[in-house]
Design a protein around this motif. Sequence first.
Motif, PDB file in Angstrom:
ATOM      1  N   CYS A  68       0.797  -1.262  -0.024  1.00 44.33           N
ATOM      2  CA  CYS A  68      -0.080  -0.030   0.078  1.00 44.33           C
ATOM      3  C   CYS A  68       1.002   1.212  -0.120  1.00 44.33           C
ATOM      4  O   CYS A  68       0.614   2.299  -0.279  1.00 44.33           O
ATOM      5  CB  CYS A  68      -0.907  -0.039   1.261  1.00 44.33           C
ATOM      6  SG  CYS A  68      -1.913  -1.478   1.286  1.00 44.33           S
ATOM      7  N   PHE A  92      -5.682   5.947   0.952  1.00 42.69           N
ATOM      8  CA  PHE A  92      -6.384   5.378   2.068  1.00 42.69           C
ATOM      9  C   PHE A  92      -5.909   4.634   3.152  1.00 42.69           C
ATOM     10  O   PHE A  92      -6.644   3.982   3.905  1.00 42.69           O
ATOM     11  CB  PHE A  92      -7.554   4.403   1.099  1.00 42.69           C
ATOM     12  CG  PHE A  92      -8.358   5.319   0.132  1.00 42.69           C
ATOM     13  CD1 PHE A  92      -9.269   6.379   0.575  1.00 42.69           C
ATOM     14  CD2 PHE A  92      -8.109   5.153  -1.141  1.00 42.69           C
ATOM     15  CE1 PHE A  92      -9.938   6.919  -0.213  1.00 42.69           C
ATOM     16  CE2 PHE A  92      -8.977   5.887  -2.212  1.00 42.69           C
ATOM     17  CZ  PHE A  92      -9.888   6.876  -1.536  1.00 42.69           C
ATOM     18  N   LEU A  93      -4.438   4.641   3.058  1.00 41.90           N
ATOM     19  CA  LEU A  93      -3.617   3.779   4.056  1.00 41.90           C
ATOM     20  C   LEU A  93      -3.706   4.911   5.418  1.00 41.90           C
ATOM     21  O   LEU A  93      -3.252   6.123   5.250  1.00 41.90           O
ATOM     22  CB  LEU A  93      -2.385   3.431   3.519  1.00 41.90           C
ATOM     23  CG  LEU A  93      -1.567   2.821   4.648  1.00 41.90           C
ATOM     24  CD1 LEU A  93      -2.015   1.296   4.655  1.00 41.90           C
ATOM     25  CD2 LEU A  93      -0.072   2.830   4.010  1.00 41.90           C
ATOM     26  N   CYS A 139      -6.039  -5.113  -4.803  1.00 38.90           N
ATOM     27  CA  CYS A 139      -5.229  -5.106  -3.460  1.00 38.90           C
ATOM     28  C   CYS A 139      -5.939  -6.311  -2.745  1.00 38.90           C
ATOM     29  O   CYS A 139      -5.424  -6.878  -1.955  1.00 38.90           O
ATOM     30  CB  CYS A 139      -6.392  -3.927  -2.455  1.00 38.90           C
ATOM     31  SG  CYS A 139      -6.156  -2.318  -3.394  1.00 38.90           S
ATOM     32  N   CYS A 162      -6.328  -0.108   6.151  1.00 38.65           N
ATOM     33  CA  CYS A 162      -6.824   0.373   5.098  1.00 38.65           C
ATOM     34  C   CYS A 162      -8.477   0.995   5.372  1.00 38.65           C
ATOM     35  O   CYS A 162      -9.345   0.430   5.934  1.00 38.65           O
ATOM     36  CB  CYS A 162      -7.242  -0.768   3.910  1.00 38.65           C
ATOM     37  SG  CYS A 162      -8.122  -0.386   2.495  1.00 38.65           S
ATOM     38  N   VAL A 217     -10.542   2.058   3.466  1.00 37.53           N
ATOM     39  CA  VAL A 217     -11.785   1.723   2.581  1.00 37.53           C
ATOM     40  C   VAL A 217     -11.827   0.107   2.399  1.00 37.53           C
ATOM     41  O   VAL A 217     -12.141  -0.521   1.302  1.00 37.53           O
ATOM     42  CB  VAL A 217     -11.809   2.435   1.328  1.00 37.53           C
ATOM     43  CG1 VAL A 217     -11.953   3.902   1.559  1.00 37.53           C
ATOM     44  CG2 VAL A 217     -10.321   2.019   0.576  1.00 37.53           C
ATOM     45  N   PHE A 260      -3.932   5.239  -8.218  1.00 39.04           N
ATOM     46  CA  PHE A 260      -4.028   6.202  -7.115  1.00 39.04           C
ATOM     47  C   PHE A 260      -3.095   7.076  -7.609  1.00 39.04           C
ATOM     48  O   PHE A 260      -1.871   6.619  -7.732  1.00 39.04           O
ATOM     49  CB  PHE A 260      -3.989   5.649  -5.903  1.00 39.04           C
ATOM     50  CG  PHE A 260      -5.240   4.916  -5.428  1.00 39.04           C
ATOM     51  CD1 PHE A 260      -6.477   5.253  -5.462  1.00 39.04           C
ATOM     52  CD2 PHE A 260      -4.848   3.614  -4.958  1.00 39.04           C
ATOM     53  CE1 PHE A 260      -7.449   4.553  -5.202  1.00 39.04           C
ATOM     54  CE2 PHE A 260      -6.099   2.811  -4.335  1.00 39.04           C
ATOM     55  CZ  PHE A 260      -7.446   3.362  -4.482  1.00 39.04           C
ATOM     56  N   ARG A 268     -12.326  -1.836  -1.087  1.00 34.50           N
ATOM     57  CA  ARG A 268     -10.871  -1.675  -1.789  1.00 34.50           C
ATOM     58  C   ARG A 268     -10.874  -2.446  -3.069  1.00 34.50           C
ATOM     59  O   ARG A 268     -11.763  -3.550  -3.422  1.00 34.50           O
ATOM     60  CB  ARG A 268      -9.870  -2.120  -0.817  1.00 34.50           C
ATOM     61  CG  ARG A 268      -9.852  -3.824  -0.773  1.00 34.50           C
ATOM     62  CD  ARG A 268      -8.803  -4.157   0.594  1.00 34.50           C
ATOM     63  NE  ARG A 268      -8.769  -5.518   0.690  1.00 34.50           N
ATOM     64  CZ  ARG A 268      -9.659  -6.398   0.974  1.00 34.50           C
ATOM     65  NH1 ARG A 268     -10.845  -6.074   1.213  1.00 34.50           N
ATOM     66  NH2 ARG A 268      -9.429  -7.811   1.153  1.00 34.50           N
ATOM     67  N   PRO A 269     -10.255  -1.832  -4.089  1.00 36.40           N
ATOM     68  CA  PRO A 269      -9.911  -2.723  -5.468  1.00 36.40           C
ATOM     69  C   PRO A 269      -9.556  -4.099  -5.428  1.00 36.40           C
ATOM     70  O   PRO A 269      -9.063  -4.659  -4.447  1.00 36.40           O
ATOM     71  CB  PRO A 269      -8.974  -1.898  -6.149  1.00 36.40           C
ATOM     72  CG  PRO A 269      -8.728  -0.524  -5.455  1.00 36.40           C
ATOM     73  CD  PRO A 269      -9.197  -0.854  -3.851  1.00 36.40           C
ATOM     74  N   CYS A 295      -0.569   5.048  -0.561  1.00 35.66           N
ATOM     75  CA  CYS A 295      -2.046   4.954  -0.901  1.00 35.66           C
ATOM     76  C   CYS A 295      -2.755   6.164  -0.092  1.00 35.66           C
ATOM     77  O   CYS A 295      -2.793   6.180   0.975  1.00 35.66           O
ATOM     78  CB  CYS A 295      -2.557   3.763  -0.782  1.00 35.66           C
ATOM     79  SG  CYS A 295      -4.596   3.558  -1.108  1.00 35.66           S
TER      80      CYS A 295
END
Length: 165
Positions: free
Chosen positions: A59, A107-108, A124, A114, A116, A100, A120-121, A105
Motif C-alpha cells: 500500500c 486510503f492507508l 488489493c 485500510c 476503505v 491512485f 478496496r479494489p 495510498c
Amino acid sequence: MSKTIVDTFFETSEKLPKGMKEFLKWLQKNAPPNIDRLVHDLHDDLFEEIDCLDCANCCKTVGPAIKDIDIERLSKYMKIKPSKLIEQYMEIDDEQDYIFRSHPCPFLCSDNYCSVYEGRPKACREYPHTDRRRVMQLIQLHKKNIECCPVVFELFNRLKSTFKR
Ligand code: SF4
Ligand code: SF4
C-alpha cells in the motif's frame, strides 16, 4: 524478541540476488507438476506467520490497477460520485488503467489499516497473487513482488531451499 520475516525483509538490501535470479530462471523451465500446490501451501503458511499490519509495503509503494468495477464499488462505499473519486484520487497510467495518484495510498492509515477495506479494489484483495492458479504464468510478476512483499520474498527463498540443485 526474535527477528520476524518482515524485519528480515526490510533489513535485506539486495532482495533479488544472483542466486535467486538464476533459481527463478531454472524454475520457469523445470517447475514440477505440483508447483501450484507447493506455492499455495507456502502462501498459506506465510500468511499465518506474517501480519500485514506490520508491513503495508504494498500500500505504501505499489498502487493497484483500478478497473471500472472497482471505481463503482469504491465510490458506493465512500458514498461519493465516481467522477469525484476519480478527480480527487486517480490518474491514468501507461496501460490506460486508473491508479491512485499518490503513494502511500491515500486510503492507508497511520496504523497500516485500510480506511476503505470493504470497498478496496480487486487488485488489493488479490495481492500478492501467490494463491492464484497456474502460478508459473505470473513468474515475472512474482519476481517483481519479491522486492516489495515479505511474503513473496520469503516464499521464493523457502521454495529455493526445497529445490537445492
Ligand atoms: S507487502 Fe505483502 S506482507 Fe506486506 S502488507 Fe502487502 S501483502 Fe502483506
Ligand atoms: S485501497 Fe486499501 S488495500 Fe488498497 S492500496 Fe489503498 S490502503 Fe492498501
